[in-house]
Design a protein around this motif. Structure first.
Motif, PDB file in Angstrom:
ATOM      1  N   VAL A  44      -9.413 -27.659 -29.169  1.00 43.61           N
ATOM      2  CA  VAL A  44      -8.780 -27.413 -30.472  1.00 43.61           C
ATOM      3  C   VAL A  44      -7.533 -28.287 -30.623  1.00 43.61           C
ATOM      4  O   VAL A  44      -7.313 -28.897 -31.665  1.00 43.61           O
ATOM      5  CB  VAL A  44      -8.436 -25.919 -30.644  1.00 43.61           C
ATOM      6  CG1 VAL A  44      -7.706 -25.672 -31.960  1.00 43.61           C
ATOM      7  CG2 VAL A  44      -9.698 -25.066 -30.565  1.00 43.61           C
ATOM      8  N   VAL A  45      -6.732 -28.360 -29.563  1.00 43.49           N
ATOM      9  CA  VAL A  45      -5.524 -29.194 -29.590  1.00 43.49           C
ATOM     10  C   VAL A  45      -5.893 -30.647 -29.888  1.00 43.49           C
ATOM     11  O   VAL A  45      -5.281 -31.298 -30.746  1.00 43.49           O
ATOM     12  CB  VAL A  45      -4.749 -29.087 -28.255  1.00 43.49           C
ATOM     13  CG1 VAL A  45      -3.638 -30.123 -28.175  1.00 43.49           C
ATOM     14  CG2 VAL A  45      -4.186 -27.684 -28.067  1.00 43.49           C
ATOM     15  N   GLU A  46      -6.907 -31.162 -29.212  1.00 41.74           N
ATOM     16  CA  GLU A  46      -7.326 -32.555 -29.423  1.00 41.74           C
ATOM     17  C   GLU A  46      -7.839 -32.769 -30.848  1.00 41.74           C
ATOM     18  O   GLU A  46      -7.560 -33.808 -31.465  1.00 41.74           O
ATOM     19  CB  GLU A  46      -8.381 -32.948 -28.402  1.00 41.74           C
ATOM     20  CG  GLU A  46      -7.826 -33.068 -26.998  1.00 41.74           C
ATOM     21  CD  GLU A  46      -8.899 -33.221 -25.921  1.00 41.74           C
ATOM     22  OE1 GLU A  46     -10.093 -33.359 -26.280  1.00 41.74           O
ATOM     23  OE2 GLU A  46      -8.531 -33.185 -24.741  1.00 41.74           O
ATOM     24  N   ALA A  47      -8.569 -31.802 -31.375  1.00 41.07           N
ATOM     25  CA  ALA A  47      -9.093 -31.918 -32.741  1.00 41.07           C
ATOM     26  C   ALA A  47      -7.952 -31.917 -33.762  1.00 41.07           C
ATOM     27  O   ALA A  47      -7.946 -32.729 -34.696  1.00 41.07           O
ATOM     28  CB  ALA A  47     -10.079 -30.789 -33.031  1.00 41.07           C
ATOM     29  N   VAL A  48      -6.991 -31.025 -33.594  1.00 40.89           N
ATOM     30  CA  VAL A  48      -5.858 -30.964 -34.523  1.00 40.89           C
ATOM     31  C   VAL A  48      -5.063 -32.275 -34.471  1.00 40.89           C
ATOM     32  O   VAL A  48      -4.711 -32.846 -35.506  1.00 40.89           O
ATOM     33  CB  VAL A  48      -4.949 -29.756 -34.225  1.00 40.89           C
ATOM     34  CG1 VAL A  48      -3.643 -29.836 -35.005  1.00 40.89           C
ATOM     35  CG2 VAL A  48      -5.681 -28.455 -34.523  1.00 40.89           C
ATOM     36  N   ARG A  49      -4.808 -32.747 -33.270  1.00 45.31           N
ATOM     37  CA  ARG A  49      -4.074 -34.017 -33.134  1.00 45.31           C
ATOM     38  C   ARG A  49      -4.831 -35.172 -33.803  1.00 45.31           C
ATOM     39  O   ARG A  49      -4.236 -36.022 -34.444  1.00 45.31           O
ATOM     40  CB  ARG A  49      -3.822 -34.331 -31.665  1.00 45.31           C
ATOM     41  CG  ARG A  49      -2.728 -33.477 -31.082  1.00 45.31           C
ATOM     42  CD  ARG A  49      -2.424 -33.857 -29.660  1.00 45.31           C
ATOM     43  NE  ARG A  49      -1.313 -33.057 -29.164  1.00 45.31           N
ATOM     44  CZ  ARG A  49      -1.137 -32.740 -27.903  1.00 45.31           C
ATOM     45  NH1 ARG A  49      -1.977 -33.161 -26.981  1.00 45.31           N
ATOM     46  NH2 ARG A  49      -0.100 -32.005 -27.546  1.00 45.31           N
ATOM     47  N   VAL A  96     -18.650 -28.239 -28.193  1.00 46.63           N
ATOM     48  CA  VAL A  96     -17.785 -27.915 -27.054  1.00 46.63           C
ATOM     49  C   VAL A  96     -18.665 -27.223 -26.015  1.00 46.63           C
ATOM     50  O   VAL A  96     -19.028 -26.059 -26.169  1.00 46.63           O
ATOM     51  CB  VAL A  96     -16.591 -27.038 -27.485  1.00 46.63           C
ATOM     52  CG1 VAL A  96     -15.670 -26.764 -26.305  1.00 46.63           C
ATOM     53  CG2 VAL A  96     -15.825 -27.697 -28.622  1.00 46.63           C
ATOM     54  N   GLU A  97     -19.029 -27.968 -24.998  1.00 48.31           N
ATOM     55  CA  GLU A  97     -20.042 -27.537 -24.034  1.00 48.31           C
ATOM     56  C   GLU A  97     -19.713 -26.246 -23.290  1.00 48.31           C
ATOM     57  O   GLU A  97     -20.557 -25.399 -23.120  1.00 48.31           O
ATOM     58  CB  GLU A  97     -20.319 -28.658 -23.022  1.00 48.31           C
ATOM     59  CG  GLU A  97     -20.971 -29.879 -23.636  1.00 48.31           C
ATOM     60  CD  GLU A  97     -22.315 -29.599 -24.284  1.00 48.31           C
ATOM     61  OE1 GLU A  97     -23.045 -28.696 -23.844  1.00 48.31           O
ATOM     62  OE2 GLU A  97     -22.643 -30.307 -25.249  1.00 48.31           O
ATOM     63  N   PRO A 152     -10.908 -21.400 -29.452  1.00 47.84           N
ATOM     64  CA  PRO A 152      -9.467 -21.422 -29.189  1.00 47.84           C
ATOM     65  C   PRO A 152      -9.060 -20.674 -27.915  1.00 47.84           C
ATOM     66  O   PRO A 152      -8.076 -21.030 -27.277  1.00 47.84           O
ATOM     67  CB  PRO A 152      -8.857 -20.744 -30.416  1.00 47.84           C
ATOM     68  CG  PRO A 152      -9.858 -20.974 -31.494  1.00 47.84           C
ATOM     69  CD  PRO A 152     -11.199 -20.911 -30.800  1.00 47.84           C
ATOM     70  N   LEU A 153      -9.825 -19.686 -27.528  1.00 54.41           N
ATOM     71  CA  LEU A 153      -9.517 -18.950 -26.303  1.00 54.41           C
ATOM     72  C   LEU A 153     -10.241 -19.509 -25.085  1.00 54.41           C
ATOM     73  O   LEU A 153      -9.701 -19.523 -23.991  1.00 54.41           O
ATOM     74  CB  LEU A 153      -9.876 -17.466 -26.465  1.00 54.41           C
ATOM     75  CG  LEU A 153      -9.049 -16.690 -27.477  1.00 54.41           C
ATOM     76  CD1 LEU A 153      -9.556 -15.260 -27.593  1.00 54.41           C
ATOM     77  CD2 LEU A 153      -7.582 -16.712 -27.125  1.00 54.41           C
ATOM     78  N   GLU A 154     -11.452 -19.977 -25.284  1.00 55.13           N
ATOM     79  CA  GLU A 154     -12.254 -20.442 -24.163  1.00 55.13           C
ATOM     80  C   GLU A 154     -11.971 -21.894 -23.780  1.00 55.13           C
ATOM     81  O   GLU A 154     -12.012 -22.247 -22.607  1.00 55.13           O
ATOM     82  CB  GLU A 154     -13.744 -20.264 -24.473  1.00 55.13           C
ATOM     83  CG  GLU A 154     -14.128 -18.795 -24.635  1.00 55.13           C
ATOM     84  CD  GLU A 154     -15.587 -18.617 -24.980  1.00 55.13           C
ATOM     85  OE1 GLU A 154     -16.422 -19.411 -24.503  1.00 55.13           O
ATOM     86  OE2 GLU A 154     -15.901 -17.675 -25.733  1.00 55.13           O
TER      87      GLU A 154
END
Length: 155
Positions: free
Chosen positions: A129-134, A114-115, A122-124
């Motif tokens: 994170v959303v895309e990875a969980v999906r 994550v560049e 999760p904060l930055e």
């Protein structure tokens, strides 16, 4: 397998936090709320100097060796999909190698750097994170041949 030094003050953190010493001295273990994205800033300010946060941080670092031994002992190959997200900022060669090692936990895994993030993805960069969980949920539900990392936005 990463080494961690436990500062001598760690065992006194619960008491110092309980009496408000850290708040009084404005000593923080975490990220400054002002450096966070606007939507989470107010929540971070409200919880920034909570004694429970200091106690949790101290417990985490003083238990690091025991936790690492438990993880090492319980390590096994997984059948489930795994995505390892690594913040690009502050990642040295040793950290990247440890992250790549996590990818070996599953044949259905991938590694995404994550560049525009450091350690607290999760904060930055919460969308990563959303895309990875999906992508993991999608992969667990159906196996359509599309690579896991492609679904997670990792290309």
């Amino acid at each position: 397998d990463q080494t961690h030094d436990v500062p001598p003050i760690a065992r006194f953190v619960p008491v110092l936090a309980s009496i408000g010493a850290f708040r009084l001295l404005t000593v923080s273990f975490g990220i400054s709320p002002d450096s966070l994205a606007a939507p989470v800033r107010a929540q971070a300010r409200a919880t920034h100097f909570r004694a429970s946060g200091y106690k949790t941080a101290a417990n985490e670092i003083t238990s690091m060796k025991v936790s690492a031994d438990e993880v090492r002992t319980g390590r096994r190959l997984l059948a489930s999909p795994v995505i390892v997200l690594t913040g690009a900022r502050g990642s040295d060669a040793q950290w990247l190698e440890l992250q790549r090692d996590q990818v070996k936990l599953s044949p259905r895994s991938c590694h995404i750097i994550v560049e525009d993030s450091g350690h607290v993805i999760p904060l930055e960069q919460p969308q990563a994170v959303v895309e990875a969980v999906r992508a993991v949920v999608d992969d667990a539900r159906r196996r359509d041949g599309e690579p896991l990392c492609k679904r997670a936005g990792g290309g």
